[in-house]
Enzyme design. Structure first.
Site, PDB file in Angstrom:
ATOM      1  CE  LYS A  31      -3.752   0.049   2.504  1.00  0.00           C
ATOM      2  NZ  LYS A  31      -4.695   0.146   3.651  1.00  0.00           N
ATOM      3  CG  HIS A  73      -0.951 -40.806   9.602  1.00  0.00           C
ATOM      4  ND1 HIS A  73      -0.886 -42.139   9.929  1.00  0.00           N
ATOM      5  CD2 HIS A  73      -1.987 -40.677   8.733  1.00  0.00           C
ATOM      6  CE1 HIS A  73      -1.836 -42.800   9.273  1.00  0.00           C
ATOM      7  NE2 HIS A  73      -2.516 -41.928   8.535  1.00  0.00           N
ATOM      8  CD  GLU A 107      -1.489  -8.770  11.448  1.00  0.00           C
ATOM      9  OE1 GLU A 107      -0.264  -8.977  11.451  1.00  0.00           O
ATOM     10  OE2 GLU A 107      -2.130  -8.429  10.429  1.00  0.00           O
ATOM     11  CD  GLU A 124       9.289  -7.280   6.321  1.00  0.00           C
ATOM     12  OE1 GLU A 124       9.171  -7.668   7.496  1.00  0.00           O
ATOM     13  OE2 GLU A 124       8.741  -6.231   5.889  1.00  0.00           O
ATOM     14  CE  LYS A 168       5.710  -4.556  10.129  1.00  0.00           C
ATOM     15  NZ  LYS A 168       4.566  -3.958   9.426  1.00  0.00           N
TER      16      LYS A 168
END
Length: 558
Positions: free
Chosen positions: A214, A392, A361, A220, A520
């Site tokens: 945005k 399993h 979140e 990242e 961050k």
């Protein structure tokens, strides 16, 4: 500001319905599902609900009629109806950021206006959708191609969080409807391995890159974006070709153009679209490219139909409300700390990961909307794997462990890939697991089983406690006819609204995520410290020690 967002709120644990549920929980200590099914042949009919081609069976939950009546009363006392209506009306219910929450407008098929600050946003939504349609169909047809004239064969989506998980999950879920000549890739991790392993199978001249950010500043995402841009140009492509091979899902026109992407290849969305609710927006462009815009519209239609169900149905038949209330029941009155999502469809293999972000979140909060500390448990840990793999791996813990773990089992009745009796065996396992979790096995049943096998009495007695277990483990079964785009849209919206209702009841803001910001901020401080040779002493002793050890290891490797 909406009146509902300003209204005083009584603490959840002082509400009359909460106190009634506390008393009711004591009564339910003697409740045994196996006995209830034996006593009530109509239990399934009372607690199974139909929505289009989806069946939701709540009958294997630890509930009776009174339980749901009290839970619905709690929802009303928490003013869920008013918060719901405020959300759909565009009120700024995200109070810490003063934003509307209108991902529902992105799939609004009604023709009704949706207003933010008095302005109808639907013309803007439809304009972006039309541009998405033209772009997606141009890529699929080859009308939009690479700088050498090559048809695109690979689409790489660069994003993180909601800009990655949503479209990646949907593209995987709807693989059967996708264009097999287009390879869809999703890169999110700043670890270079994620990007480099993706690029090993891509050719620059036939690769389209979508950058989903945005702000066009996400660390990242932009690190990966500039690296793939470098890869593209290093292949010999001229810089002007960036405009043909890259598109942006963003609102930062200046940043996008500086990168080399023209404004006409920027697909905008708005601050009332939260990241984890954004697959319906321009962030869904890779979905539209993969399955075609017509099917993307079917996805929107399915979500819209669930929106209308959520808006109109009374709580007693309202699926998002009922699923949310069950979560509150288990988290706040049974002490459940986790919730498993177990899709018996390999196409839904990413659904648990997607719902981890959507739920954890949103409702992983310890502060109420009014700033007060939360005095009751909120969001559970969401986890899961596809069946039958999970059987399993971790089902043993669900069956016989010391923790109560409510679970959603999801399966299509009809497979997209019929092969022999594969799907019948998958369905048999789906059905058997929920029955086993409900029934358990008594000591006498375990002994009878071992006796029938010819086991010596003393061995059978020694093993009986290991082979018997209580059952009474709650599950919800969600069965659809087949996993098509419309059904998937409804399923995702079902969980979105469930999460919203939970947040209203727990009185937390489900639409911010301040908890992820500190890491961050600290990462930005640490990054330059890793880039020089000086010892670091500015943090706590552990962080200092780790930074210095890493720097020493890196020096030794050079």
């Amino acid at each position: 500001m909406s009146e509902i967002t300003k209204a005083p709120i009584s603490p959840l644990n002082t509400l009359p319905a909460w106190n009634s549920l506390t008393t009711h929980r004591e009564v339910m200590r003697s409740f045994v599902l196996r006995e209830q099914f034996a006593l009530d042949p109509d239990r399934f009919d009372r607690f199974a609900f139909h929505f289009d081609d989806i069946l939701v069976d709540l009958s294997k939950n630890l509930i009776e009629n009174q339980t749901l009546a009290l839970l619905c009363a709690l929802a009303r006392e928490c003013r869920v109806e008013e918060w719901r209506d405020a959300m759909f009306a565009g009120a700024a219910i995200n109070n810490t950021e003063q934003r509307s929450v209108l991902h529902t407008a992105l799939r609004n098929r009604s023709g009704r206006p949706v207003k933010v600050h008095g302005r109808d946003v639907m013309p803007d939504v439809k304009a972006v959708q039309e541009r998405m349609r033209n772009f997606a169909e141009g890529v699929r047809s080859g009308a939009l191609n690479g700088y050498r004239g090559d048809k695109f064969t690979d689409v790489v989506n660069i994003g993180i969080g909601g800009s990655d998980l949503g479209p990646k999950m949907v593209c995987r879920a709807l693989t059967a409807y996708g264009d097999r000549s287009l390879n869809m890739h999703f890169v999110s991790n700043v670890d270079a391995t994620d990007l480099m392993e993706t690029l090993r199978v891509c050719k620059p001249e036939s690769t389209l890159v979508l950058i989903a950010s945005k702000t066009f500043t996400t660390q990242e995402t932009m690190t990966n974006a500039f690296s793939i841009r470098h890869w593209f140009l290093e292949s010999g492509a001229p810089e002007c070709a960036v405009a043909q091979h890259f598109a942006a899902l963003s609102t930062n026109t200046a940043g996008v153009e500086a990168f080399g992407i023209p404004a006409e290849r920027m697909f905008e969305f708005w601050d009332w679209v939260g990241g984890r609710y954004s697959l319906w927006s321009a962030i869904g462009l890779p979905i539209a490219i993969s399955i075609g815009y017509e099917r993307f519209e079917q996805l929107l239609e399915g979500a819209y139909r669930m929106d209308e169900h959520f808006r109109r149905e009374p709580f007693e038949r309202n699926l998002p409300v009922l699923l949310a209330l069950l979560s509150v029941w288990y988290v706040n009155f049974y002490g459940a700390e986790t919730h498993a999502v177990l899709p018996y469809d390999d196409y839904l293999s990413l659904l648990p990961s997607y719902l981890q972000q959507a739920d954890m979140e949103s409702n992983g909060k310890s502060v109420q909307k009014n700033g007060a500390d939360v005095k009751w448990p909120t969001g559970p840990v969401i986890w899961g794997e596809p069946g039958t793999n999970g059987q399993h791996a971790f089902y043993q813990l669900i069956h016989q462990g010391t923790r109560l773990i409510p679970a959603d089992f999801i399966v299509p009745s009809v497979s997209q890939n019929p092969l022999g009796d594969h799907h019948e065996k998958l369905l048999a396992n789906f059905l058997a697991q929920t029955e086993a979790l409900m029934k358990g096995k008594t000591r006498s049943e375990a002994l009878a089983e071992m006796h029938a096998q010819g086991m010596a009495e003393h061995l059978a007695e020694a093993l009986a406690s290991h082979r018997s277990f209580d059952g009474n483990r709650p599950t919800t079964s969600i069965v659809c006819r087949t996993l098509d785009p419309q059904t998937l849209g409804s399923l995702i919206a079902l969980y979105e609204h469930k999460i919203f209702v939970q947040g209203v009841i727990w009185n937390v803001n489900s639409f911010d995520q301040w908890g992820v910001e500190l890491g961050k901020q600290l990462a930005k401080q640490i990054l330059p410290e890793l880039e020089d040779d000086d010892p670091v002493e500015s943090h706590d002793s552990s962080t200092n020690g780790l930074i210095n050890a890493i720097k020493e290891m890196r020096r030794e490797s050079w």
